[in-house]
Design an enzyme around this catalytic site. Structure first.
Site, PDB file in Angstrom:
ATOM      1  N   THR A 130     -10.551  -0.363   4.872  1.00 12.33           N
ATOM      2  CA  THR A 130     -10.136   0.662   3.907  1.00 12.33           C
ATOM      3  C   THR A 130     -11.272   1.079   2.969  1.00 12.33           C
ATOM      4  O   THR A 130     -12.061   0.245   2.521  1.00 12.33           O
ATOM      5  CB  THR A 130      -8.956   0.143   3.076  1.00 12.33           C
ATOM      6  N   ALA A 167     -10.471   6.673   2.700  1.00 13.11           N
ATOM      7  CA  ALA A 167      -9.972   6.364   4.039  1.00 13.11           C
ATOM      8  C   ALA A 167      -8.895   5.305   3.938  1.00 13.11           C
ATOM      9  O   ALA A 167      -9.157   4.111   4.000  1.00 13.11           O
ATOM     10  CB  ALA A 167     -11.112   5.903   4.941  1.00 13.11           C
ATOM     11  N   SER A 193      -4.665   5.749   4.887  1.00 14.36           N
ATOM     12  CA  SER A 193      -3.919   6.010   6.124  1.00 14.36           C
ATOM     13  C   SER A 193      -4.826   6.688   7.158  1.00 14.36           C
ATOM     14  O   SER A 193      -4.733   6.430   8.355  1.00 14.36           O
ATOM     15  CB  SER A 193      -2.711   6.893   5.835  1.00 14.36           C
ATOM     16  N   ASP A 234      -2.839  -4.291  15.565  1.00 14.57           N
ATOM     17  CA  ASP A 234      -1.662  -4.447  16.436  1.00 14.57           C
ATOM     18  C   ASP A 234      -1.257  -5.923  16.532  1.00 14.57           C
ATOM     19  O   ASP A 234      -0.077  -6.261  16.566  1.00 14.57           O
ATOM     20  CB  ASP A 234      -1.973  -3.948  17.860  1.00 14.57           C
ATOM     21  N   ARG A 287       0.063  -7.323  12.869  1.00 13.62           N
ATOM     22  CA  ARG A 287       1.262  -6.783  12.214  1.00 13.62           C
ATOM     23  C   ARG A 287       2.485  -7.690  12.287  1.00 13.62           C
ATOM     24  O   ARG A 287       3.260  -7.742  11.332  1.00 13.62           O
ATOM     25  CB  ARG A 287       1.582  -5.381  12.734  1.00 13.62           C
ATOM     26  N   ARG A 322      26.282 -19.510 -11.147  1.00 15.12           N
ATOM     27  CA  ARG A 322      26.586 -18.579 -12.226  1.00 15.12           C
ATOM     28  C   ARG A 322      28.098 -18.350 -12.299  1.00 15.12           C
ATOM     29  O   ARG A 322      28.711 -17.900 -11.337  1.00 15.12           O
ATOM     30  CB  ARG A 322      25.864 -17.253 -11.962  1.00 15.12           C
ATOM     31  N   GLY A 325      20.784  -9.503 -15.306  1.00 16.49           N
ATOM     32  CA  GLY A 325      19.745  -9.624 -16.332  1.00 16.49           C
ATOM     33  C   GLY A 325      18.786 -10.767 -16.046  1.00 16.49           C
ATOM     34  O   GLY A 325      17.579 -10.652 -16.271  1.00 16.49           O
ATOM     35  N   GLU A 348      -1.743  -2.694   5.642  1.00 16.46           N
ATOM     36  CA  GLU A 348      -1.905  -2.732   7.105  1.00 16.46           C
ATOM     37  C   GLU A 348      -1.172  -1.562   7.749  1.00 16.46           C
ATOM     38  O   GLU A 348      -0.509  -1.680   8.773  1.00 16.46           O
ATOM     39  CB  GLU A 348      -1.464  -4.086   7.688  1.00 16.46           C
TER      40      GLU A 348
END
Lengths: 384, 260, 399
Positions: free
Chosen positions: A125, A129, A131, A239, A242, A267, A340, A363
């Protein structure tokens, strides 16, 4: 669900889980807050041989494959997606050498990576450059028996901490992507510097920096494969990696669900644990189902990679895309279930939510993944 | 340097639940693990090996399944495991246990350092370590929290006391029992676990030890259990509710006797 | 070789033995008890549990020893820097009771250097006789000389019973003496009594992880030795002017030789808070939420004049040092008052503190197991309640 893992895969998963739960979970909030790189954890992963699970035995690894790496990444991410990235990022930086490196390069670099003595990083990256990876500007000019690198890589995971960098640079600007080549650059090489550490929304225990090359001299033998092969190396690497991002996403999602499930059982509102309310139950059921689907897809694709399948672009894009979208959704729902408390930094839910987001981005953004999936689908129909 | 580490397989107490009706331990499905204190002894043994070179032998007395504890020890860096197992050892108290282990250790060629956890989590006696050193007639240092110097001939260690620690120098061979503060045990390694899977465990029976049969097992144990009973369970008491200030006030009143 | 068998004609199938077996070695077949020898450890728990004498544990009968030469109850009186430790007074209190039951003398054993004056004082705590071995080599505890002297004393004077503190010194020493004198030793007894007829010391201690009590005897060996933890027995009262016979023993120099060498004694004040000494303990667990909140506990402890304890998870999270840890892998405590703040009450923790006189538990989870042992329970937020308590006690105690 039983994924029929081998005996050694069960051993790997259980050990990674033990380390994640005993050594990472208690420090995850600390590293998120301090944004330090978790070297003590990396040392534990190294001593446990986890860095070598996917590397061949002749280079000091354990001879497993991408599924083994995914099992480790998932378990570590279940405790902290940021710390897990020190591990997964090393895998990404190592794959170019493993997939396309020469015997000499493998012998030189893989044993140190397998033993966890040295971390790795992958550099593609750049500012302009993302995507559009094809528009990288970093150059590598051949001079005698070396290449001279110039340019700046951006948002590089493990940069500054890793010692082995695989870098994509243009050896022939005129040829565009066909003029790209891949190099191994060791930390400490003259002309290689690191930018300041980026401040991120999530995965804050992971180090992200610029890598700046200024007349950086790299020996010619550090060229991976041949000149012009850079993009093929990069694409094949991504590839293969991923399913690892998918595993990271599954881990983050599972961690968020663990947290929400625990909370919902203790809770009490309206006189009963909130887990007895159908509204909560349905959310939990959806989260669990989505995670299992994402895991099944990630493991299947990892197995496909390990089987030596020729093209896995579409499937690995699907796994990454699906699992990261699941991670984001599950993490948001986990915060919602906890109300919360989920929004407070005292509980890890909000951290899982911040960590999950990156898996949809890096990636290759999920939009790019969809392009890949669609392009492959269309291509397949044309073949018929 | 030849280092021996004595370990014991105990029920994993993090799994132990209490039957609310009978108030006894539910042992079903409780897995066996290495005594938590022995984990520190294993780690220290491996560290001494890394410092001085040599070999670590893990040894245990127990039923055949105690072999798993030895394999785990190998996964953590020990080189070999010795399982001392025989029906004749059943009923051993700490006297007979330490005698049996001492006989097994003597059967090994040489030893420089023997390490034990300070006590076992199921018996809590802290007697077996000192028992072994006495049977072997070697010096001991108990409750060791640091081994600051060690070589082939001697060692300098810190022995934890109620008030702080003693600095003690001892010739080798010597037996040390170690406390939690001595180290942080490492995680097992995959290669170690793989090696452990195929590792051959040395197995000795009473006959192999050339021990005095009258000193083994129940016969060799001076002590005997004559009665087992469940203590009156402690009853949960009174619940106090109200605002923090009200609760504090009420509690202060109730605890008058205890705090003055 | 020892063996165990079920007399089927006596077995009624009541299953008491099945429940008593801590190793899951007994099951019922055709309404009779069957012992799985692969699991049985010959511990004898089932024999003790059976009301019908249907289970017999057979032990090879050794040569019958003449035990009649052994008499008197001894208490090993631990000293540090010449000061007799408080555990000794507790053991003398218990020893007095046992000696009276047996109709024998209570003897204190004192090893040290320059201890004559202290030895005289032991009479006031109920000792009839004091065996004193005074030698420079005994100034501070060392395994070899202490063991050597104790063994010589035991061989010469043959006590029936020896009590010793379950301290770092006591446990190290008495284990060695027991081996050398071939005696039975039971650790950490919480109850001691005498079977007058058989002249047996009945030693009761927690067994199999703490929820079962076992009574242990050493029928054929003398002396009968037991260790007792600090604060378990009541101190002997001081009887001013009461004198004991002092028996000073001198042994050859080699008795005092030590293979180990004590180079230094380091005291760490504060660093190793002796929580086992404290009468009041304020302890915190994972529910405290963080290191910074432990300061609140310290403040409450300070107001109450107590010490700070912690559960394992709080120690593992590095909120407080290991020396503060209460429970199975930490210290066993039995203070007058134990205030458990944000501690859920895992079995491992309960084992270490459930004999405290009064237990106060504060936890936000109403189902936390800690409430099952608490004298007073409060469901609420520790971070609100602890400061409120501190404030209230400050007021009440005028601090």
């Amino acid at each position: 669900m039983d994924y029929l893992l081998s005996e050694s895969q069960v051993m790997i998963r259980d050990l990674a889980r033990k380390i994640a739960q005993e050594k990472i979970k208690p420090v995850a909030a600390h590293y998120d807050e301090s944004e330090e790189f978790a070297w003590p954890v990396m040392k534990i992963l190294a001593e446990s041989d986890l860095f070598g699970v996917y590397l061949p035995e002749q280079y000091g690894g354990l001879g497993g494959g991408i599924l083994d790496m995914c099992l480790v990444t998932e378990e570590l991410s279940r405790a902290c997606g940021g710390i897990a990235l020190g591990y997964a990022g090393t895998g990404l930086g190592t794959l170019p050498i493993l997939l396309h490196g020469s015997e000499e390069q493998k012998k030189k670099y893989l044993p140190a990576i397998a033993s966890g003595k040295r971390l790795a990083a992958f550099c593609i990256t750049e500012a302009e450059a993302g995507s559009d990876a094809g528009s990288i500007k970093t150059t590598a000019r051949k001079e005698g028996n070396k290449y001279i690198l110039n340019g700046t890589k951006q948002w590089i995971t493990n940069a500054g901490e890793a010692e082995i960098y695989t870098v994509i640079a243009l050896t022939d600007k005129a040829k565009g992507v066909r003029g790209a080549s891949a190099f191994i650059v060791e930390k400490g090489t003259k002309g290689m510097e690191f930018g300041k550490k980026e401040k991120k929304m999530g995965i804050r225990a992971s180090a992200t920096r610029e890598v700046i090359f200024t007349d950086c001299e790299v020996p010619a033998e550090n060229l991976i494969s041949r000149e012009g092969m850079g993009f093929i190396v990069a694409m094949k690497t991504l590839d293969t990696s991923r399913p690892g991002v998918a595993a990271q996403a599954v881990g983050i999602a599972q961690g968020a669900l663990d947290c929400a499930l625990d909370y919902s059982r203790t809770r009490v509102q309206f006189g009963q644990p909130i887990s007895s309310f159908q509204a909560i139950q349905h959310m939990l059921a959806d989260m669990g189902t989505q995670i299992e689907a994402a895991r099944a897809l990630a493991y299947s694709v990892a197995r496909m990679v390990d089987s030596g399948a020729k093209s896995v672009s579409k499937e690995s894009a699907m796994a990454k895309l699906f699992a990261s979208d699941v991670a984001m959704k599950v993490a948001v729902d986990a915060v919602q279930i906890m109300g919360g408390y989920g929004y407070m930094r005292d509980y890890p839910a909000e951290k899982f939510m911040r960590d999950a987001k990156i898996t949809q981005i890096y990636e290759g953004t999920n939009q790019i993944q969809r392009n890949v999936v669609a392009a492959n689908m269309i291509k397949e129909t044309l073949k018929k | 340097m030849n280092i021996i580490v004595c370990i014991k397989q105990v029920p994993n107490t993090t799994d132990v639940r209490i039957d609310p009706v009978t108030n006894t331990l539910i042992r079903d499905g409780v897995e066996s693990v290495i005594n938590p204190f022995d984990a520190y002894a294993i780690e220290e043994a491996v560290r001494i090996k890394e410092r001085c070179g040599g070999k670590v032998t893990a040894i245990t007395m127990g039923p055949p399944q105690a072999e798993n504890a030895l394999k785990e020890a190998i996964g953590l860096g020990c080189d070999e495991g010795v399982l001392v197992s025989d029906r004749k050892f059943a009923g051993s108290d700490t006297w007979a246990t330490s005698y049996t282990l001492a006989c097994a250790i003597e059967k090994l060629e040489t030893y420089d350092v023997i390490l034990c956890g300070k006590q076992a989590s199921d018996g809590d006696t802290a007697q077996v370590g000192p028992g072994i050193s006495t049977h072997l007639d070697i010096p001991q240092v108990t409750y060791v929290k640091k081994i600051s110097e060690i070589n082939e001939k001697s060692a300098k260690v810190e022995r934890m006391t109620e008030e702080g620690y003693d600095v003690v120098e001892t010739p080798l061979p010597c037996l040390f029992t170690v406390v939690k503060e001595i180290n942080t045990p490492r995680m097992p390694s995959l290669k170690g676990m793989m090696r452990a899977k195929s590792a051959k465990i040395i197995k000795w029976t009473a006959a192999d030890l050339e021990a005095d049969p009258a000193a083994l097992g129940l016969d060799g144990s001076p002590t005997r259990v004559v009665k087992i009973f469940t203590p009156e369970p402690r009853k949960g008491g009174e619940m106090i509710s109200g605002s923090p200030a009200e609760v504090a006030k009420e509690l202060a009143e109730l605890l008058k006797g205890e705090v003055v | 070789m020892a063996s165990i068998k079920v007399h089927l004609e006596k077995c009624t199938g009541c299953t008491l033995c099945v429940k008593a077996c801590a190793f899951g070695a007994i099951h019922m077949a055709d309404r009779k008890a069957v012992i799985d020898m692969a699991k049985c450890t010959l511990c004898g728990a089932c024999v003790a549990a059976c009301r019908f004498s249907a289970i017999e544990l057979e032990k090879a009968a050794g040569p019958k020893k003449d035990l009649s030469a052994y008499k008197d109850v001894w208490v090993f009186c631990e000293q540090k820097k010449g000061v007799i430790q408080s555990i000794s007074a507790e053991l003398l209190g218990e020893g007095r009771r046992l000696a009276d039951k047996l109709g024998v003398k209570l003897c204190a054993v004192l090893l040290g250097s320059g201890m004559e004056e202290a030895a005289e004082k032991l009479g006031e705590r109920g000792a009839d006789k004091v065996y004193l071995v005074d030698h420079p080599a005994l100034k501070s505890y060392q395994d070899d000389p202490y063991t050597g002297v104790m063994v010589k004393l035991v061989e010469e004077f043959k006590p029936e019973v020896i009590l010793c503190g379950a301290s770092t010194i006591g446990r190290s020493l008495i284990s060695r003496v027991a081996i050398k004198t071939n005696a039975g030793l039971t650790a950490d007894c919480t109850g001691l009594d005498i079977d007058v007829k058989e002249r047996l010391l009945l030693q009761t201690r927690p067994a199999f992880g703490g929820n079962i009590m076992a009574t242990i005897i050493a029928p054929n060996h003398r002396p009968q030795m037991a260790t007792v933890r600090h604060k378990v027995m009541k101190e002997a009262p001081v009887q001013p002017g009461r004198a004991a016979e002092i028996v000073s023993k001198v042994y050859p120099e080699e008795t005092f030789a030590s293979r180990t060498r004590l180079l230094d004694i380091v005291e760490e004040l504060g660093a190793t808070v002796n929580i086992s000494e404290a009468d009041i303990i304020v302890a915190g667990g994972r529910g405290m939420g963080g290191k910074e909140n432990f300061a609140q506990l310290e403040e409450l402890a300070k107001v109450l004049g107590g010490a700070v304890g912690a559960s394992r998870s709080a120690v593992d999270a590095d909120w407080i040092g290991y020396s503060h840890q209460v429970g199975q892998t930490g210290k066993t405590v039995c203070p007058k008052l134990y205030i458990a703040c944000g501690i859920s009450g895992q079995i491992q923790h309960l084992i270490g503190m459930q004999s405290s006189k009064t237990i106060v538990a504060i936890n936000k989870d109403p189902d936390a197991p800690i409430f099952k042992v608490a004298t007073y329970g409060i469901v609420g937020d520790v971070n609100e309640l602890v400061p409120a308590l501190t404030k209230e006690f400050k007021r009440v105690l005028n601090k």
